[in-house]
Design a protein around this motif. Structure first.
Motif, PDB file in Angstrom:
ATOM      1  N   TYR A  90       0.837  -1.194   0.000  1.00  0.00           N
ATOM      2  CA  TYR A  90       0.000   0.000   0.000  1.00  0.00           C
ATOM      3  C   TYR A  90       0.879   1.254   0.000  1.00  0.00           C
ATOM      4  O   TYR A  90       0.621   2.208  -0.756  1.00  0.00           O
ATOM      5  CB  TYR A  90      -0.948   0.017   1.203  1.00  0.00           C
ATOM      6  N   ALA A  93       2.254   1.764  -3.403  1.00  0.00           N
ATOM      7  CA  ALA A  93       1.253   2.327  -4.303  1.00  0.00           C
ATOM      8  C   ALA A  93       1.141   3.835  -4.078  1.00  0.00           C
ATOM      9  O   ALA A  93       1.087   4.622  -5.038  1.00  0.00           O
ATOM     10  CB  ALA A  93      -0.100   1.650  -4.109  1.00  0.00           C
ATOM     11  N   MET A  94       1.132   4.256  -2.809  1.00  0.00           N
ATOM     12  CA  MET A  94       1.048   5.680  -2.501  1.00  0.00           C
ATOM     13  C   MET A  94       2.265   6.417  -3.015  1.00  0.00           C
ATOM     14  O   MET A  94       2.202   7.502  -3.580  1.00  0.00           O
ATOM     15  CB  MET A  94       0.950   5.895  -0.972  1.00  0.00           C
ATOM     16  N   PHE A  97       1.995   6.792  -6.694  1.00  0.00           N
ATOM     17  CA  PHE A  97       0.974   7.800  -6.975  1.00  0.00           C
ATOM     18  C   PHE A  97       1.576   9.200  -6.892  1.00  0.00           C
ATOM     19  O   PHE A  97       1.397  10.021  -7.793  1.00  0.00           O
ATOM     20  CB  PHE A  97      -0.182   7.665  -5.983  1.00  0.00           C
ATOM     21  N   LYS A 100       4.063  10.061  -9.671  1.00  0.00           N
ATOM     22  CA  LYS A 100       3.341  10.306 -10.916  1.00  0.00           C
ATOM     23  C   LYS A 100       2.700  11.695 -10.865  1.00  0.00           C
ATOM     24  O   LYS A 100       2.732  12.457 -11.833  1.00  0.00           O
ATOM     25  CB  LYS A 100       2.273   9.224 -11.069  1.00  0.00           C
ATOM     26  N   PHE A 101       2.136  12.034  -9.705  1.00  0.00           N
ATOM     27  CA  PHE A 101       1.500  13.336  -9.517  1.00  0.00           C
ATOM     28  C   PHE A 101       2.510  14.463  -9.725  1.00  0.00           C
ATOM     29  O   PHE A 101       2.236  15.450 -10.413  1.00  0.00           O
ATOM     30  CB  PHE A 101       0.891  13.415  -8.116  1.00  0.00           C
ATOM     31  N   LYS A 105       1.641  16.684 -12.784  1.00  0.00           N
ATOM     32  CA  LYS A 105       0.885  17.867 -12.391  1.00  0.00           C
ATOM     33  C   LYS A 105       1.724  19.015 -11.842  1.00  0.00           C
ATOM     34  O   LYS A 105       1.269  20.141 -11.788  1.00  0.00           O
ATOM     35  CB  LYS A 105      -0.169  17.497 -11.321  1.00  0.00           C
ATOM     36  N   PHE A 134      -1.532  20.219  -2.661  1.00  0.00           N
ATOM     37  CA  PHE A 134      -1.626  18.794  -2.329  1.00  0.00           C
ATOM     38  C   PHE A 134      -0.304  18.284  -1.777  1.00  0.00           C
ATOM     39  O   PHE A 134      -0.269  17.507  -0.824  1.00  0.00           O
ATOM     40  CB  PHE A 134      -2.032  17.981  -3.569  1.00  0.00           C
TER      41      PHE A 134
ATOM     42  N   PRO B  48      -9.643  12.451  -3.766  1.00  0.00           N
ATOM     43  CA  PRO B  48      -9.896  13.892  -3.700  1.00  0.00           C
ATOM     44  C   PRO B  48      -9.036  14.681  -4.689  1.00  0.00           C
ATOM     45  O   PRO B  48      -9.414  15.769  -5.094  1.00  0.00           O
ATOM     46  CB  PRO B  48      -9.516  14.255  -2.253  1.00  0.00           C
ATOM     47  N   ILE B  49      -7.900  14.112  -5.092  1.00  0.00           N
ATOM     48  CA  ILE B  49      -6.991  14.865  -5.956  1.00  0.00           C
ATOM     49  C   ILE B  49      -7.459  14.853  -7.399  1.00  0.00           C
ATOM     50  O   ILE B  49      -7.614  15.888  -8.029  1.00  0.00           O
ATOM     51  CB  ILE B  49      -5.559  14.328  -5.819  1.00  0.00           C
ATOM     52  N   HIS B  50      -7.713  13.660  -7.952  1.00  0.00           N
ATOM     53  CA  HIS B  50      -8.093  13.593  -9.359  1.00  0.00           C
ATOM     54  C   HIS B  50      -9.599  13.454  -9.571  1.00  0.00           C
ATOM     55  O   HIS B  50     -10.108  13.738 -10.642  1.00  0.00           O
ATOM     56  CB  HIS B  50      -7.387  12.427 -10.057  1.00  0.00           C
ATOM     57  N   ILE B  63      -6.696   3.058  -3.515  1.00  0.00           N
ATOM     58  CA  ILE B  63      -5.559   3.175  -4.436  1.00  0.00           C
ATOM     59  C   ILE B  63      -6.132   3.672  -5.753  1.00  0.00           C
ATOM     60  O   ILE B  63      -7.145   3.150  -6.227  1.00  0.00           O
ATOM     61  CB  ILE B  63      -4.837   1.822  -4.654  1.00  0.00           C
ATOM     62  N   VAL B  64      -5.491   4.685  -6.345  1.00  0.00           N
ATOM     63  CA  VAL B  64      -6.003   5.261  -7.584  1.00  0.00           C
ATOM     64  C   VAL B  64      -4.919   5.241  -8.656  1.00  0.00           C
ATOM     65  O   VAL B  64      -3.756   4.972  -8.369  1.00  0.00           O
ATOM     66  CB  VAL B  64      -6.533   6.691  -7.371  1.00  0.00           C
ATOM     67  N   GLU B  65      -5.329   5.557  -9.902  1.00  0.00           N
ATOM     68  CA  GLU B  65      -4.480   5.485 -11.109  1.00  0.00           C
ATOM     69  C   GLU B  65      -4.362   4.007 -11.530  1.00  0.00           C
ATOM     70  O   GLU B  65      -3.708   3.200 -10.854  1.00  0.00           O
ATOM     71  CB  GLU B  65      -3.076   6.062 -10.871  1.00  0.00           C
TER      72      GLU B  65
END
Lengths: 214, 247
Positions: A90, A93-94, A97, A100-101, A105, A134, B48-50, B63-65
């Motif tokens: 987990y 994965a974070m 994420f 990638k952000f 972005k 964020f 909340p972000i995307h 978990i996203v994306e």
């Protein structure tokens, strides 16, 4: 662990710098090979025929491209040395994420906010503010994005930590201030003053010269 | 391994690839359909972000994306591997996933919804990307080798959603069998694969969604005088009323 070469080494690219950070964190000996982007070498064209860009890591003759993919590869191959990504799925994965952000972005928006003009610049400034908020929330209560030690997200955020303040200064566009983003500001300072990171970053003066001309 | 939920959208290739990955691993999950025009508190709380789908909820943690989700699924559950084990092969798989997501899908999708010079430019850009994929799939059944892997999942839009959308809008000569024989053959193999076949949205249902969701774009084309004739000549079935009148 075999022969390691880094195409784009000794340069000013934050993307190449990410790979250098990962290699040095793991204590991997490697040969940095400078690359002239205006006169691309046969080695670069052979090992990154799709994008023809640096960085490219060549390990035992096999080329890997795309900085964050290379960093994950380094983490997987050189198991001795501090982990760059967390072990827990987990948390991994974070981590992926946020990396990638940052790539999708934060970097482009903040670059354009500093270097473009008119409407494009205004739009990019707004996008940057939103994205940085964020990141501000994410770093709250943590020394580094990776926790106590530098991790994958800190490596991914090198542009934000070091390149962006320099570009901001050169272009006169302040994005990250202590008032607006106190936690990110604190992270930037911790990051750039970290002994390990400090030794790998390119010289500020050299970067200032480069950005003055852009 | 307790509670698994997927928040998704019926027509989305990104949602489908997550569902396929879970099914391939034999994971039971609850599916929650999201109305993208009226996003639920559940979605906004967990992404909340995307504010996008798909979202995987595992024991309440989101978990996203889609590609991050696929890597997570591969790490948590036993069963057929989604990514290769070898570090170099994993790096190559991640490379192609990024390439497909960044360089192939965006121009292919945008080409469907543009006209004239802009469309020609997007088609050219998409073809450049597809040429590399064509080369990559040569001599392989699937991008993952003998079995479906993460790169096949990344390219699911190219195999199934794109041909239907292109046909619907009358976009021609982007991914033809002559120019991309290996990719064409792969698309067929992918869509006929057992796991995939049962998990694709049906063609008519997808076309209905295209019609309703993109009605405004179709109307824009209709109202724009220069684009009107071009669009109509190429895609009469996008606007059935004119199919009747111009037959």
């Amino acid at each position: 662990m075999g022969e390691v070469k880094l195409l784009g080494g000794l340069g000013f690219s934050p993307y190449v710098n990410r790979v250098e950070m990962a290699l040095k964190l793991k204590g991997v000996e490697y040969e940095p090979i400078a690359e002239d982007v205006k006169n691309k070498s046969p080695l670069l064209l052979q090992h990154n025929p799709v994008h023809k860009k640096v960085p490219v890591l060549i390990h035992n003759g096999k080329g890997i491209a795309e900085s964050l993919i290379i960093v994950e590869y380094i983490d997987q191959v050189w198991q001795e040395g501090p982990p760059i990504l967390p072990k827990d799925p987990y948390q991994r994965a974070m981590t992926r994420f946020w990396a990638k952000f940052i790539d999708e972005k934060c970097i482009i928006a903040t670059w354009k906010a500093c270097c473009s003009t008119g409407e494009e610049q205004e739009k990019s400034k707004e996008e940057s503010m939103e994205a940085l908020k964020f990141l501000e929330d994410e770093i709250k209560g943590k020394k580094f994005f990776g926790g106590e030690n530098i991790g994958f997200v800190d490596i991914a955020a090198n542009f934000i930590g070091y390149w962006l303040p320099i570009i901001s200064e050169v272009k006169g566009v302040q994005l990250i201030t202590e008032e607006k983003f106190p936690n990110l500001w604190r992270w930037m300072n911790d990051y750039c003053n970290d002994n390990f990171v400090k030794g790998i970053l390119p010289s500020k003066d050299a970067l200032v010269e480069r950005f003055k001309s852009k | 391994m307790a509670e698994v939920k997927v928040i998704g959208s019926w027509s989305s290739p990104y949602t489908r690839k997550v569902e396929m990955a879970l099914k391939m691993k034999g994971v039971e999950y609850d599916y929650i359909e999201e109305d993208l025009k009226n996003k639920s508190p559940l979605l906004l709380q967990h992404n909340p972000i995307h504010k996008k789908v798909p979202v995987l909820l595992h024991n309440g943690k989101p978990i996203v994306e889609s590609m991050v989700i696929l890597e997570y699924i591969d790490e948590v559950w036993e069963g057929p591997a989604i990514l290769p084990k070898d570090p170099y092969d994993r790096a190559m798989a991640r490379f192609w996933v990024k390439f497909i997501d960044d360089k192939c899908i965006p121009p292919m999708w945008k080409a469907c919804w543009s006209v004239g010079e802009e469309q020609e430019k997007l088609k050219e850009e998409a073809k450049q990307g597809l040429k590399f994929l064509e080369n990559e799939i040569k001599g392989k059944k699937l991008f993952g080798g003998d079995n479906i892997g993460i790169v096949d999942h990344a390219a699911n839009f190219i195999a199934y959603w794109f041909p239907i959308t292109a046909d619907f809008v009358g976009l021609q000569r982007l991914m033809t069998e002559e120019e991309f024989p290996n990719l064409y053959r792969w698309a067929d193999d992918y869509c006929s694969h057992t796991f995939v076949k049962e998990n694709l949205p049906d063609k008519d249902g997808y076309i209905a969604i295209l019609k309703s969701r993109y009605r405004s774009i179709i109307i824009w084309h209709y109202l724009s005088l220069i684009n009107y004739v071009t669009f109509l000549v190429r895609s009469p079935h996008a606007f059935p009323i004119y199919e009747y009148e111009f037959k």
